[in-house]
Enzyme design. Structure first.
Site, PDB file in Angstrom:
ATOM      1  N   GLY B  15      79.583 -18.520  14.787  1.00  0.00           N
ATOM      2  CA  GLY B  15      80.622 -19.110  14.101  1.00  0.00           C
ATOM      3  C   GLY B  15      80.775 -18.496  12.715  1.00  0.00           C
ATOM      4  O   GLY B  15      79.630 -18.897  11.985  1.00  0.00           O
ATOM      5  N   GLY B  17      82.754 -19.835  10.413  1.00  0.00           N
ATOM      6  CA  GLY B  17      83.527 -20.550   9.477  1.00  0.00           C
ATOM      7  C   GLY B  17      82.617 -20.914   8.164  1.00  0.00           C
ATOM      8  O   GLY B  17      81.662 -20.147   7.979  1.00  0.00           O
ATOM      9  N   PHE B  18      83.121 -21.952   7.483  1.00  0.00           N
ATOM     10  CA  PHE B  18      82.139 -22.344   6.374  1.00  0.00           C
ATOM     11  C   PHE B  18      80.808 -22.716   6.464  1.00  0.00           C
ATOM     12  O   PHE B  18      80.094 -21.959   5.817  1.00  0.00           O
ATOM     13  CB  PHE B  18      82.931 -23.655   5.755  1.00  0.00           C
ATOM     14  CG  PHE B  18      84.229 -23.449   5.097  1.00  0.00           C
ATOM     15  CD1 PHE B  18      84.395 -22.711   4.019  1.00  0.00           C
ATOM     16  CD2 PHE B  18      85.397 -24.103   5.746  1.00  0.00           C
ATOM     17  CE1 PHE B  18      85.624 -22.395   3.576  1.00  0.00           C
ATOM     18  CE2 PHE B  18      86.700 -23.810   5.194  1.00  0.00           C
ATOM     19  CZ  PHE B  18      86.841 -23.002   4.113  1.00  0.00           C
ATOM     20  N   VAL B  83      80.556 -16.706  22.973  1.00  0.00           N
ATOM     21  CA  VAL B  83      79.436 -17.254  23.697  1.00  0.00           C
ATOM     22  C   VAL B  83      79.467 -17.901  24.881  1.00  0.00           C
ATOM     23  O   VAL B  83      80.666 -18.859  24.932  1.00  0.00           O
ATOM     24  CB  VAL B  83      78.367 -18.180  22.731  1.00  0.00           C
ATOM     25  CG1 VAL B  83      77.283 -18.681  23.600  1.00  0.00           C
ATOM     26  CG2 VAL B  83      77.958 -17.373  21.482  1.00  0.00           C
ATOM     27  N   GLU B 175     100.079 -33.182   5.378  1.00  0.00           N
ATOM     28  CA  GLU B 175     100.645 -32.154   4.824  1.00  0.00           C
ATOM     29  C   GLU B 175     101.671 -31.565   5.329  1.00  0.00           C
ATOM     30  O   GLU B 175     103.128 -30.777   4.964  1.00  0.00           O
ATOM     31  CB  GLU B 175      99.501 -30.991   4.808  1.00  0.00           C
ATOM     32  CG  GLU B 175      98.436 -31.102   3.855  1.00  0.00           C
ATOM     33  CD  GLU B 175      96.978 -30.491   4.218  1.00  0.00           C
ATOM     34  OE1 GLU B 175      96.925 -29.909   5.360  1.00  0.00           O
ATOM     35  OE2 GLU B 175      96.107 -30.505   3.402  1.00  0.00           O
ATOM     36  N   ASP B 304      81.615 -28.964  11.613  1.00  0.00           N
ATOM     37  CA  ASP B 304      82.188 -30.036  12.341  1.00  0.00           C
ATOM     38  C   ASP B 304      81.663 -30.310  13.981  1.00  0.00           C
ATOM     39  O   ASP B 304      81.864 -31.198  14.370  1.00  0.00           O
ATOM     40  CB  ASP B 304      83.453 -29.424  12.755  1.00  0.00           C
ATOM     41  CG  ASP B 304      84.600 -29.539  11.526  1.00  0.00           C
ATOM     42  OD1 ASP B 304      83.993 -30.043  10.413  1.00  0.00           O
ATOM     43  OD2 ASP B 304      85.861 -29.243  11.204  1.00  0.00           O
ATOM     44  N   ALA B 319      85.411 -28.986   4.485  1.00  0.00           N
ATOM     45  CA  ALA B 319      84.881 -27.775   4.240  1.00  0.00           C
ATOM     46  C   ALA B 319      83.578 -27.857   3.343  1.00  0.00           C
ATOM     47  O   ALA B 319      82.522 -27.144   3.504  1.00  0.00           O
ATOM     48  CB  ALA B 319      85.895 -26.809   3.510  1.00  0.00           C
TER      49      ALA B 319
END
Lengths: 423, 423
Positions: B15, B17-18, B83, B175, B304, B319
């Site tokens: 992953g 991501g952050f 994976v 949003e 997450d 994040a």
């Protein structure tokens, strides 16, 4: 059936490309009601499409919604839809959703698509470049090819993923080949651990005797030299015999490659076939000197779908010609409404430009011939100038400045399915 | 089986991501070899994903290729792949292409996806927002809805195309609702001839008692007031009973709508289920205080996908928490390599921000509570500051400045099939 308010002549324009959009704008102050029909919601600045395909620009940088462009022109209605039938006798156009539009004047400007000259089986293996969706599909393929090469289990597989062939040595093929060589040699430098992207082979394959055949021979030769300096292998006089999932064939030689791009031919939009009018071999409609269809004074064809001869030569399928034709059709409609004689279309050739890659281009304007860096600057500013929308100009300028200094291309994002195109 | 050079510990990070990217960067100077595996070729700045879904930014503006971000970090190999199996006893991870990676340390940071709480049949009618592909699919739906309304044959159909529902009153729902109301009221003004886009109904539907439940009640109330001022109808304490192709049901009331967006729930990535480890209801892995999996000192979960309790409260799925967890896993790996005791993870809460729309946001930092214009400026600069890449920051700033003055959104390009999503 959607009918315009009675009394006001209704102009239906099919296609929001350069021809259709320029005709629409030219009729802004005339006493007509216009319906502009397009299959897509945007006008596309096609001369920069190869930049989206090669990850240099984002799709929205070179496109603007037709509604937005025309929001201030109150005599226009924009209609997202696809034409499936034209009844020239009844003066109606039918859309896929079953609605039909009655017109007083019709302009067909639905452009061209790429053509495989009877080899439609090649299409899935050698995608062409005409729409933003095409460009994003090509971007995906190019970026995934390097990923597959990095993960390849054998040297043969790796080589097949690092072999790129562009079929067709016109402006699009030259732009794609030059930019792809730059990506392999510069943009991707240091990013892979198992392959050296600079070992990618980029081959431009042209059946005719030279690249950029619409330019003078001296500029073709310079374009070729510039391509070769960028690392492109240029093959001329070399028709492709076959393309399949695993590679392509030149004469008797078989080359393994998973990435073949098609830039070899265009055919007119199939809408031309809905008219009862003579067409040329590429499907373009042979129009009258005023751009109307023989026997139909209220029906016009313009842009890449029109076949126009001038001084014994065909008017080329380029953006300036399409804009001029669109504006001319507006003038003829105005003349018809005033019962005045229709003017004859006359193409003004402002010159011919093609870009090749970093600091490499060719320009032909009358007696002026440029190549290399001066031609590249000229090309760059002309293209930014003609982009629609202030924001687009600014962003494209920044992206190019950034790309120039960093050798980077910001749109290297793979969207959609991340597995490889099936080899 | 791909084996790293012997002797150097091999860290596999799943992953980009952050959490995964921050762990990778934090290990840059350690004597380890890292393989970063991601299904996508890019790191995504997820906090601005709603801007792509609402046509304010282009996809490449908020994403950067992982290879490019990490090109200078020589101990990293980036691997595009998915994976499908983890064998914690044998310490191997298997990818879809059959290759398997042997690891000394493994970090699972594959994030979350949206969840329909057992109502998977709603998925095709109420798309969620987690990836760039999701964002482009939502953009298509939103823009096509106005096109369909313009072409609608009846008043009922028109109303159903102009009815927009967003399910879920968390940050993403708020949003989307605020921005969609702005698009309908301002961006599309004057562009249609048969509909008034400002008549679109934008409804935000929340099952709980208030929107932005992770904020103090006073800020929830202000967020609601700001949404209503933008033209959003806010329903709280209102669970959705059903969603289908033609609309949705609230209690006994049936609403016809062709555009429902899902922002109501997330579930952990399915990769957590491949571990033999306890998980919470949302599928998150319950980790040890050092973020390792119980009984597996070399196997970590972060971001997450990890369920971490601190002071009796769960660490939120935002994040900054993911970045801190990623950096923490790097510290623990370093400690393990030196046979030092592993530090305990401690989340530092720097505050909570949510944007609502034009000049509307809420900010909660310790005792500081802001809303309206000051909160919006704060939100804007924080988000630009944390974007990866100088070019992205500059372009996003220009796009926002342009959007601010013109009310325009530059990415209103419909890609892919232009026919309507089937109602």
């Amino acid at each position: 059936m959607t009918t315009p308010p009675s009394g006001i002549p209704h102009v239906v324009i099919v296609g929001g490309g350069f021809a259709g959009l320029w005709a629409t704008r030219a009729l802004a102050r005339d006493g007509v009601r216009i319906t502009l029909v397009d299959r897509r919601n945007h006008h596309l600045f096609q001369p920069l499409l190869y930049q989206v395909a090669t990850a240099g620009l984002s799709a929205p940088d070179i496109a603007a919604p037709l509604r937005h462009i025309l929001r201030g022109q109150r005599n226009v209605e924009v209609r997202l839809g696809e034409v499936i039938d034209i009844d020239a006798a009844a003066r109606t156009v039918t859309l896929t959703d079953g609605d039909s539009l009655r017109y007083d004047f019709l302009l067909l400007a639905s452009g061209a698509t790429h053509a495989y000259f009877g080899h439609d089986a090649w299409a899935p293996h050698a995608p062409g470049l005409k729409t933003l969706d095409d460009a994003l599909a090509i971007r995906r393929r190019l970026l995934l090819a390097f990923e597959r090469a990095e993960a390849a289990a054998s040297a043969e597989e790796r080589a097949a993923w690092l072999d790129f062939a562009i079929v067709g040595g016109g402006p699009t093929g030259v732009e794609l080949a030059g930019t792809l060589a730059e990506i392999a040699r510069h943009t991707l430098r240091n990013e892979f651990r198992r392959i050296d992207p600079a070992e990618a082979k980029v081959r431009l394959i042209e059946a005719g005797p030279r690249v950029l055949a619409s330019f003078p021979e001296s500029l073709s030769a310079r374009a070729r030299a510039q391509l070769e300096r960028l690392g492109v292998e240029v093959l001329t006089g070399t028709p492709v015999a076959d393309i399949d999932a695993d590679g392509y064939t030149l004469g008797d030689a078989r080359v393994r490659s998973h990435t073949v791009l098609w830039a070899a031919g265009v055919a007119a939009s199939p809408l031309g076939a809905l008219l009862d009018a003579p067409r040329d071999r590429a499907g373009r409609v042979l129009v009258q000197p005023d751009l109307s269809v023989p026997g139909r004074a209220e029906l016009f064809v313009a842009g890449d779908l029109a076949s126009v001869q001038q001084d014994g030569k065909p008017v080329p399928g380029v953006a300036p010609a399409a804009k001029q034709m669109g504006a001319h059709v507006a003038r003829v409609i105005r003349a018809r409404l005033r019962n005045e004689p229709a003017p004859t279309f006359r193409y003004r050739d402002f010159g011919n430009l093609a870009t090749i890659g970093r600091m490499a281009a060719v320009v032909h304007l009358g007696r002026l011939k440029l190549s290399g860096l001066p031609a590249w600057w000229f090309w760059l500013f002309i293209h930014i100038f003609f982009l629609i929308g202030f924001r687009n100009r600014l962003i494209v300028l920044i992206d190019w400045a950034w790309a120039y200094w960093s050798y980077q291309r910001h749109a290297r994002i793979i969207l959609g399915e991340q597995r490889p195109p099936l080899p």
